[in-house]
Design a protein around this motif. Structure first.
Motif, PDB file in Angstrom:
ATOM      1  N   THR A  20      -5.085  -0.496  18.578  1.00  0.00           N
ATOM      2  CA  THR A  20      -4.312  -0.259  17.358  1.00  0.00           C
ATOM      3  C   THR A  20      -4.402  -1.459  16.421  1.00  0.00           C
ATOM      4  O   THR A  20      -4.382  -1.300  15.199  1.00  0.00           O
ATOM      5  N   ARG A  21      -4.530  -2.652  16.984  1.00  0.00           N
ATOM      6  CA  ARG A  21      -4.670  -3.840  16.140  1.00  0.00           C
ATOM      7  C   ARG A  21      -5.948  -3.768  15.302  1.00  0.00           C
ATOM      8  O   ARG A  21      -5.951  -4.119  14.122  1.00  0.00           O
ATOM      9  N   GLN A  22      -7.034  -3.313  15.924  1.00  0.00           N
ATOM     10  CA  GLN A  22      -8.292  -3.178  15.186  1.00  0.00           C
ATOM     11  C   GLN A  22      -8.162  -2.149  14.066  1.00  0.00           C
ATOM     12  O   GLN A  22      -8.703  -2.337  12.980  1.00  0.00           O
ATOM     13  N   ILE A  23      -7.451  -1.063  14.339  1.00  0.00           N
ATOM     14  CA  ILE A  23      -7.257  -0.024  13.331  1.00  0.00           C
ATOM     15  C   ILE A  23      -6.451  -0.577  12.159  1.00  0.00           C
ATOM     16  O   ILE A  23      -6.787  -0.365  10.993  1.00  0.00           O
ATOM     17  N   VAL A  24      -5.387  -1.295  12.475  1.00  0.00           N
ATOM     18  CA  VAL A  24      -4.541  -1.896  11.435  1.00  0.00           C
ATOM     19  C   VAL A  24      -5.349  -2.865  10.577  1.00  0.00           C
ATOM     20  O   VAL A  24      -5.253  -2.862   9.339  1.00  0.00           O
TER      21      VAL A  24
ATOM     22  N   VAL B  15       0.851  -1.190   0.000  1.00  0.00           N
ATOM     23  CA  VAL B  15       0.000   0.000   0.000  1.00  0.00           C
ATOM     24  C   VAL B  15       0.886   1.240   0.000  1.00  0.00           C
ATOM     25  O   VAL B  15       1.770   1.377   0.854  1.00  0.00           O
ATOM     26  N   PRO B  16       0.714   2.157  -0.945  1.00  0.00           N
ATOM     27  CA  PRO B  16       1.522   3.385  -0.960  1.00  0.00           C
ATOM     28  C   PRO B  16       1.395   4.138   0.356  1.00  0.00           C
ATOM     29  O   PRO B  16       0.329   4.119   0.983  1.00  0.00           O
ATOM     30  N   ARG B  17       2.486   4.797   0.757  1.00  0.00           N
ATOM     31  CA  ARG B  17       2.496   5.423   2.078  1.00  0.00           C
ATOM     32  C   ARG B  17       1.368   6.432   2.275  1.00  0.00           C
ATOM     33  O   ARG B  17       0.700   6.453   3.290  1.00  0.00           O
ATOM     34  N   GLY B  18       1.174   7.303   1.293  1.00  0.00           N
ATOM     35  CA  GLY B  18       0.118   8.300   1.431  1.00  0.00           C
ATOM     36  C   GLY B  18      -1.250   7.668   1.546  1.00  0.00           C
ATOM     37  O   GLY B  18      -2.075   8.085   2.362  1.00  0.00           O
ATOM     38  N   GLU B  19      -1.469   6.635   0.764  1.00  0.00           N
ATOM     39  CA  GLU B  19      -2.745   5.925   0.824  1.00  0.00           C
ATOM     40  C   GLU B  19      -2.892   5.208   2.158  1.00  0.00           C
ATOM     41  O   GLU B  19      -3.993   5.125   2.710  1.00  0.00           O
ATOM     42  N   ALA B  20      -1.802   4.672   2.665  1.00  0.00           N
ATOM     43  CA  ALA B  20      -1.849   3.985   3.955  1.00  0.00           C
ATOM     44  C   ALA B  20      -2.286   4.943   5.055  1.00  0.00           C
ATOM     45  O   ALA B  20      -3.115   4.594   5.907  1.00  0.00           O
TER      46      ALA B  20
ATOM     47  N   GLY C 287       3.552  -1.588  11.196  1.00  0.00           N
ATOM     48  CA  GLY C 287       4.678  -0.694  10.921  1.00  0.00           C
ATOM     49  C   GLY C 287       4.234   0.552  10.178  1.00  0.00           C
ATOM     50  O   GLY C 287       4.764   1.649  10.409  1.00  0.00           O
ATOM     51  N   ALA C 288       3.253   0.398   9.278  1.00  0.00           N
ATOM     52  CA  ALA C 288       2.738   1.559   8.553  1.00  0.00           C
ATOM     53  C   ALA C 288       2.054   2.533   9.507  1.00  0.00           C
ATOM     54  O   ALA C 288       2.212   3.752   9.400  1.00  0.00           O
ATOM     55  N   LEU C 289       1.288   1.968  10.454  1.00  0.00           N
ATOM     56  CA  LEU C 289       0.622   2.837  11.422  1.00  0.00           C
ATOM     57  C   LEU C 289       1.645   3.629  12.231  1.00  0.00           C
ATOM     58  O   LEU C 289       1.520   4.854  12.389  1.00  0.00           O
ATOM     59  N   TYR C 290       2.677   2.930  12.731  1.00  0.00           N
ATOM     60  CA  TYR C 290       3.660   3.613  13.572  1.00  0.00           C
ATOM     61  C   TYR C 290       4.649   4.457  12.770  1.00  0.00           C
ATOM     62  O   TYR C 290       5.384   5.254  13.347  1.00  0.00           O
TER      63      TYR C 290
END
Length: 200
Positions: free
Chosen positions: A36-40, A9-14, A48-51
């Protein structure tokens, strides 16, 4: 989606996915109950993308609101700088505020219900941004008072804080299934506020 697929997934889209998923989850089940797991999982990205974008769930919540608040402040700055009478600019400012709130009702309601849970540097950053908006608004009131179009028997700070405080509390009593839409509520609150601040 498999873990290896999520990394594509592209960073901006992520980031957009994370914000959208967090807003929906915070609104549906509450900030504290959302992990955070639910959000991911909902965003279909890696942890890693979230953080990469947000150091914590608290920063994620704060960032959602700060971006909207910065947008409100920028719009108010443009309106306040226009070469038109102060009462016309104030009318446009409060009308625009309610329009923006209607366009972003879900994330703003999430913030209003959860802001008491934010502390430290994140809370300080929000307070600083809110002060910028408040000062612009109060300056416009003071300009109108000096021009004689706004009542001067009430301090500009009192007018400003009374109005903005009432706006912040809307989430406590407004119901989407009630007799008024958000736009209709905004129209009535604008009329009530302007009638109260104008001379005569």
């Amino acid at each position: 989606m498999a873990e290896q697929d999520r990394t594509r997934v592209p960073r901006g889209e992520a980031r957009d996915r994370i914000v959208a998923a967090a807003t929906e989850l915070f609104g549906r089940q509450g900030y504290e109950a959302t992990t955070t797991r639910q959000i991911v999982e909902a965003a279909q990205v890696t942890k890693g993308a979230l953080y990469h974008w947000f150091s914590s769930k608290e920063e994620l919540l704060t960032s959602i609101y700060r971006e909207l608040l910065a947008e409100q402040t920028s719009r108010l700055k443009t309106i306040a700088a226009a070469d038109t009478p102060a009462d016309a600019r104030l009318h446009l400012a409060v009308t625009d505020l309610f329009a923006h709130m209607d366009d972003h009702a879900e994330p703003l309601t999430v913030w209003a219900r959860s802001m008491h849970l934010v502390a430290g540097e994140h809370a300080a950053a929000v307070r600083a941004e809110r002060r910028r908006y408040q000062h612009l608004f109060q300056d416009l009131i003071e300009e109108g008072q000096k021009a004689g179009v706004f009542r001067a028997d009430v301090a500009a700070s009192v007018i400003t804080n009374t109005f903005l405080s009432s706006v912040v509390q809307i989430h406590r009593w407004f119901r989407p299934d009630g007799p008024l839409t958000r736009r209709e509520l905004g129209t009535q609150m604008v009329a009530l506020f302007l009638d109260g601040v104008r001379v005569g």
